[in-house]
Design a protein around this motif. Structure first.
Motif, PDB file in Angstrom:
ATOM      1  N   PRO A  99     -68.000  13.811  20.825  1.00  0.00           N
ATOM      2  CA  PRO A  99     -69.450  13.787  20.476  1.00  0.00           C
ATOM      3  C   PRO A  99     -69.741  15.141  20.498  1.00  0.00           C
ATOM      4  N   ILE A 100     -69.223  16.415  20.912  1.00  0.00           N
ATOM      5  CA  ILE A 100     -69.700  17.692  21.016  1.00  0.00           C
ATOM      6  C   ILE A 100     -69.402  18.262  19.713  1.00  0.00           C
ATOM      7  N   PHE A 101     -68.400  18.225  18.939  1.00  0.00           N
ATOM      8  CA  PHE A 101     -68.013  18.582  17.764  1.00  0.00           C
ATOM      9  C   PHE A 101     -68.573  18.022  16.391  1.00  0.00           C
ATOM     10  N   LEU A 102     -68.646  16.647  16.689  1.00  0.00           N
ATOM     11  CA  LEU A 102     -68.953  15.796  15.464  1.00  0.00           C
ATOM     12  C   LEU A 102     -70.225  16.169  14.903  1.00  0.00           C
ATOM     13  N   PRO A 103     -71.523  16.393  15.710  1.00  0.00           N
ATOM     14  CA  PRO A 103     -72.688  16.760  15.164  1.00  0.00           C
ATOM     15  C   PRO A 103     -72.728  18.129  14.363  1.00  0.00           C
ATOM     16  N   GLY A 113     -65.511  10.759  35.493  1.00  0.00           N
ATOM     17  CA  GLY A 113     -66.542   9.771  36.197  1.00  0.00           C
ATOM     18  C   GLY A 113     -67.246  10.710  37.242  1.00  0.00           C
ATOM     19  N   ILE A 114     -66.350  11.435  38.110  1.00  0.00           N
ATOM     20  CA  ILE A 114     -66.984  12.289  39.272  1.00  0.00           C
ATOM     21  C   ILE A 114     -67.899  13.134  38.624  1.00  0.00           C
ATOM     22  N   SER A 115     -67.477  14.016  37.476  1.00  0.00           N
ATOM     23  CA  SER A 115     -68.274  15.050  37.065  1.00  0.00           C
ATOM     24  C   SER A 115     -69.537  14.673  36.378  1.00  0.00           C
ATOM     25  N   ALA A 116     -69.279  13.758  35.724  1.00  0.00           N
ATOM     26  CA  ALA A 116     -70.655  12.768  34.859  1.00  0.00           C
ATOM     27  C   ALA A 116     -71.533  12.548  35.964  1.00  0.00           C
ATOM     28  N   THR A 117     -71.229  11.881  37.096  1.00  0.00           N
ATOM     29  CA  THR A 117     -72.240  11.452  38.143  1.00  0.00           C
ATOM     30  C   THR A 117     -72.789  12.752  38.613  1.00  0.00           C
ATOM     31  N   LEU A 118     -72.160  13.579  38.941  1.00  0.00           N
ATOM     32  CA  LEU A 118     -72.801  15.022  39.648  1.00  0.00           C
ATOM     33  C   LEU A 118     -73.742  15.470  38.562  1.00  0.00           C
ATOM     34  N   THR A 119     -73.393  15.391  37.228  1.00  0.00           N
ATOM     35  CA  THR A 119     -74.385  15.891  36.169  1.00  0.00           C
ATOM     36  C   THR A 119     -75.818  15.122  36.347  1.00  0.00           C
ATOM     37  N   PHE A 120     -75.743  13.809  36.378  1.00  0.00           N
ATOM     38  CA  PHE A 120     -76.895  12.974  36.491  1.00  0.00           C
ATOM     39  C   PHE A 120     -77.632  13.337  37.699  1.00  0.00           C
ATOM     40  N   LEU A 121     -76.912  13.896  38.755  1.00  0.00           N
ATOM     41  CA  LEU A 121     -77.564  14.045  40.222  1.00  0.00           C
ATOM     42  C   LEU A 121     -78.610  15.115  39.968  1.00  0.00           C
ATOM     43  N   LEU A 122     -78.641  15.980  39.071  1.00  0.00           N
ATOM     44  CA  LEU A 122     -79.443  17.227  38.847  1.00  0.00           C
ATOM     45  C   LEU A 122     -80.747  16.572  38.257  1.00  0.00           C
ATOM     46  N   PHE A 123     -80.730  15.300  37.722  1.00  0.00           N
ATOM     47  CA  PHE A 123     -81.640  14.850  37.094  1.00  0.00           C
ATOM     48  C   PHE A 123     -82.497  13.629  37.695  1.00  0.00           C
ATOM     49  N   VAL A 163     -73.779   5.797  35.293  1.00  0.00           N
ATOM     50  CA  VAL A 163     -72.296   6.027  34.960  1.00  0.00           C
ATOM     51  C   VAL A 163     -71.669   4.543  34.770  1.00  0.00           C
ATOM     52  N   ALA A 164     -71.889   3.651  35.925  1.00  0.00           N
ATOM     53  CA  ALA A 164     -71.253   2.462  35.901  1.00  0.00           C
ATOM     54  C   ALA A 164     -71.686   1.705  34.732  1.00  0.00           C
ATOM     55  N   GLN A 165     -72.872   1.513  34.380  1.00  0.00           N
ATOM     56  CA  GLN A 165     -73.338   0.971  33.354  1.00  0.00           C
ATOM     57  C   GLN A 165     -72.905   1.343  32.001  1.00  0.00           C
ATOM     58  N   GLN A 166     -72.738   2.779  31.746  1.00  0.00           N
ATOM     59  CA  GLN A 166     -72.186   3.133  30.460  1.00  0.00           C
ATOM     60  C   GLN A 166     -70.668   2.764  30.368  1.00  0.00           C
ATOM     61  N   MET A 167     -69.947   2.866  31.602  1.00  0.00           N
ATOM     62  CA  MET A 167     -68.488   2.322  31.406  1.00  0.00           C
ATOM     63  C   MET A 167     -68.446   1.040  31.184  1.00  0.00           C
ATOM     64  N   ALA A 168     -69.138   0.053  31.745  1.00  0.00           N
ATOM     65  CA  ALA A 168     -69.073  -1.125  31.371  1.00  0.00           C
ATOM     66  C   ALA A 168     -69.665  -1.572  30.038  1.00  0.00           C
ATOM     67  N   SER A 169     -70.494  -1.102  29.530  1.00  0.00           N
ATOM     68  CA  SER A 169     -71.165  -1.300  28.331  1.00  0.00           C
ATOM     69  C   SER A 169     -70.015  -0.749  27.240  1.00  0.00           C
ATOM     70  N   GLY A 170     -69.531   0.390  27.376  1.00  0.00           N
ATOM     71  CA  GLY A 170     -68.642   0.970  26.276  1.00  0.00           C
ATOM     72  C   GLY A 170     -67.623   0.306  26.228  1.00  0.00           C
ATOM     73  N   ARG A 193     -72.586  10.222  27.771  1.00  0.00           N
ATOM     74  CA  ARG A 193     -73.950   9.980  28.102  1.00  0.00           C
ATOM     75  C   ARG A 193     -74.647  11.077  28.902  1.00  0.00           C
ATOM     76  N   ALA A 194     -73.739  11.474  29.764  1.00  0.00           N
ATOM     77  CA  ALA A 194     -74.282  12.764  30.660  1.00  0.00           C
ATOM     78  C   ALA A 194     -74.355  14.026  29.715  1.00  0.00           C
ATOM     79  N   MET A 195     -73.525  14.281  28.922  1.00  0.00           N
ATOM     80  CA  MET A 195     -73.603  15.473  28.085  1.00  0.00           C
ATOM     81  C   MET A 195     -75.004  15.262  27.316  1.00  0.00           C
ATOM     82  N   ALA A 196     -75.125  14.158  26.811  1.00  0.00           N
ATOM     83  CA  ALA A 196     -76.238  13.892  25.787  1.00  0.00           C
ATOM     84  C   ALA A 196     -77.526  14.010  26.488  1.00  0.00           C
ATOM     85  N   PHE A 197     -77.657  13.369  27.641  1.00  0.00           N
ATOM     86  CA  PHE A 197     -78.863  13.552  28.468  1.00  0.00           C
ATOM     87  C   PHE A 197     -79.199  15.055  28.950  1.00  0.00           C
ATOM     88  N   ALA A 198     -78.149  15.724  28.919  1.00  0.00           N
ATOM     89  CA  ALA A 198     -78.437  16.975  29.411  1.00  0.00           C
ATOM     90  C   ALA A 198     -78.459  18.062  28.030  1.00  0.00           C
TER      91      ALA A 198
END
Length: 434
Positions: A346-350, A27-37, A47-54, A295-300
């Motif tokens: 999510p990385i290898f399936l595509p 969760g922390i690494s995902a949040t730090l990645t979003f901070l770039l954008f 991140v909280a929304q993705q966790m709850a909806s997931g 979500r962070a990986m997809a966004f980036a």
């Protein structure tokens, strides 16, 4: 976008090294990645929304129910009944107790859905028996460790439920049915290596059981094994879904352990429920956090970058699949099964779907890879439990484990390159893909 990769995986690796629990590290690494954008508040919110909806998923209800059913079975005296049946089935082979260990792990793992529970329950009973018969404790532990993950492929499997959720609804019924042949082959491959190892060491054949002993062992094991028949029969016939089947599994196992065998009492239930809730919370927290990371990986654009890199390695699909397998085997050595599944699917399936690989087939391949991973150091949970109940050191077990690893990796390649091994039964029983 290269900076996003460094921030995501660099921060995740650092947090793991310093001992941060894996769900929080994700969760922390995902949040730090979003901070770039974007800003801090937006990053936390996403991140909280993705966790709850997931986690707001009907499919995920199957996980706590199957965990609870497995814990009830673990406490309900099921392991010993399955071991007695396994002795009858494997008694005339050299190293009979080693084969008994494998068969019992296959049956108990399929019922409990946990490799660690199988290693502890079956290995805890078998280790003293094998020691009494003169078995090398390191060899006995290696057999137990290599065979305990078979239940993660043989359904019902919470691992395959999580994979279905990540991939956006891959058929759970198809995944369950697809796991049978690879799971059984996995157990048989361990038995083949154990056969030659036992014969080389001169381990004895068990005495032939009498008809009465065989009948009693079969009678006592029928009801526990009936759980698999009820669950899979109901799912395949369409009587109930996998989620509904998990609730039926709880009722079935409760009646069996509480009423029929009377191995547990009503006073034991609160502790069993609390233990199941703790395990469930750990799993679901990792699921939610990993959805945020996905979500962070997809966004980036990280999955596309890795996909392009893999496809750029070679134009040969066989080589690309080999590279994916190697990557997953490496991941499995330092990451537990659930987070590895959540992060790397999510990385290898595509990549593999671009090569024409069926999602059900890839789910089995991925689970097989990670089954091997939980038996390997430095983070293999099955390795630690197997050595603990076998009263031996990890350093002593590594050498007898190597032949089993080689056999399992050879079988992994066969399962990867021969899709029919995984897809034959789903097509036959469910009409999958037709």
């Amino acid at each position: 976008m290269t900076s996003a990769i460094w921030v995501l995986f660099g921060s995740f690796g650092f947090l793991m090294v310093v001992g941060v629990p894996i769900a929080f590290a994700i969760g922390i690494s995902a949040t730090l990645t979003f901070l770039l954008f974007m800003g801090f508040e937006q990053s936390i919110f996403i991140v909280a929304q993705q966790m709850a909806s997931g986690l707001d998923s009907f499919t995920l209800l199957a996980i706590p129910f199957f965990i609870l059913a497995g814990n009830i079975m673990n406490r309900g005296g099921i392991a010993m009944r399955l071991i007695n049946l396994a002795k009858v089935l494997a008694g005339r082979l050299p190293g009979a107790l080693a084969h008994c260990n494998v068969i019992a792990n296959m049956m108990f793992g399929a019922i409990s859905g946990s490799a660690v529970a199988s290693a502890a329950a079956v290995g805890g009973v078998m280790a003293p028996l094998q020691k009494k018969e003169g078995y090398d404790p390191a060899f006995s532990a290696a057999v137990n460790i290599a065979s305990c993950p078979t239940g993660l492929l043989i359904p019902p499997s919470a691992t395959l439920i999580v994979y279905s959720l990540i991939t956006g609804g891959t058929s759970i019924a198809a995944l369950f049915v697809a796991g049978y042949v690879p799971g059984i082959l996995m157990g048989l491959s361990v038995m083949i290596i154990a056969f030659f190892g036992a014969r080389r060491r001169g381990y004895p054949v068990a005495p032939r059981p009498s008809f009465h002993e065989a009948w009693v062992s079969l009678r006592d094991a029928v009801l526990p094994l009936g759980l698999i028949v009820v669950i899979m029969g109901g799912i395949i016939s369409g009587i109930f879904t996998a989620t509904e089947a998990s609730a039926i599994a709880v009722v079935y196992s409760l009646v069996l352990a509480l009423v029929w065998y009377r191995e547990i009492s009503v006073r034991d239930l609160p502790r069993i429920i609390v233990d199941s809730a703790v395990t469930t919370s750990i799993v679901l927290l990792m699921v939610g956090a990993s959805i945020g990371m996905s979500r962070a990986m997809a966004f980036a654009g990280i999955p596309e970058m890795i996909s392009d890199a893999l496809l750029g390695l070679s134009s040969n699909p066989l080589m690309i699949l080999l590279a994916v397998n190697v990557a997953l085997l490496v991941v499995g050595t330092f990451m537990d099964m659930t987070p590895a599944l959540l992060i790397f699917t999510p990385i290898f399936l595509p990549v593999v779907t671009d090569l024409g690989m069926d999602p059900v087939h890839f789910g089995i391949v991925m689970a097989f890879n990670l089954c091997i991973g939980i038996c390997t150091p430095p983070v293999g949970s099955a390795l630690f439990i197997g050595c603990s109940v076998g009263e031996t050191r990890i350093a002593d077990v590594i050498r007898p484990l190597l032949p089993f690893f080689l056999a399992l990796m050879a079988l992994l390649l066969v399962v990867t390159y021969v899709p029919a091994i995984s897809l034959f039964l789903p097509r036959l029983l469910l009409g999958y893909g037709s």
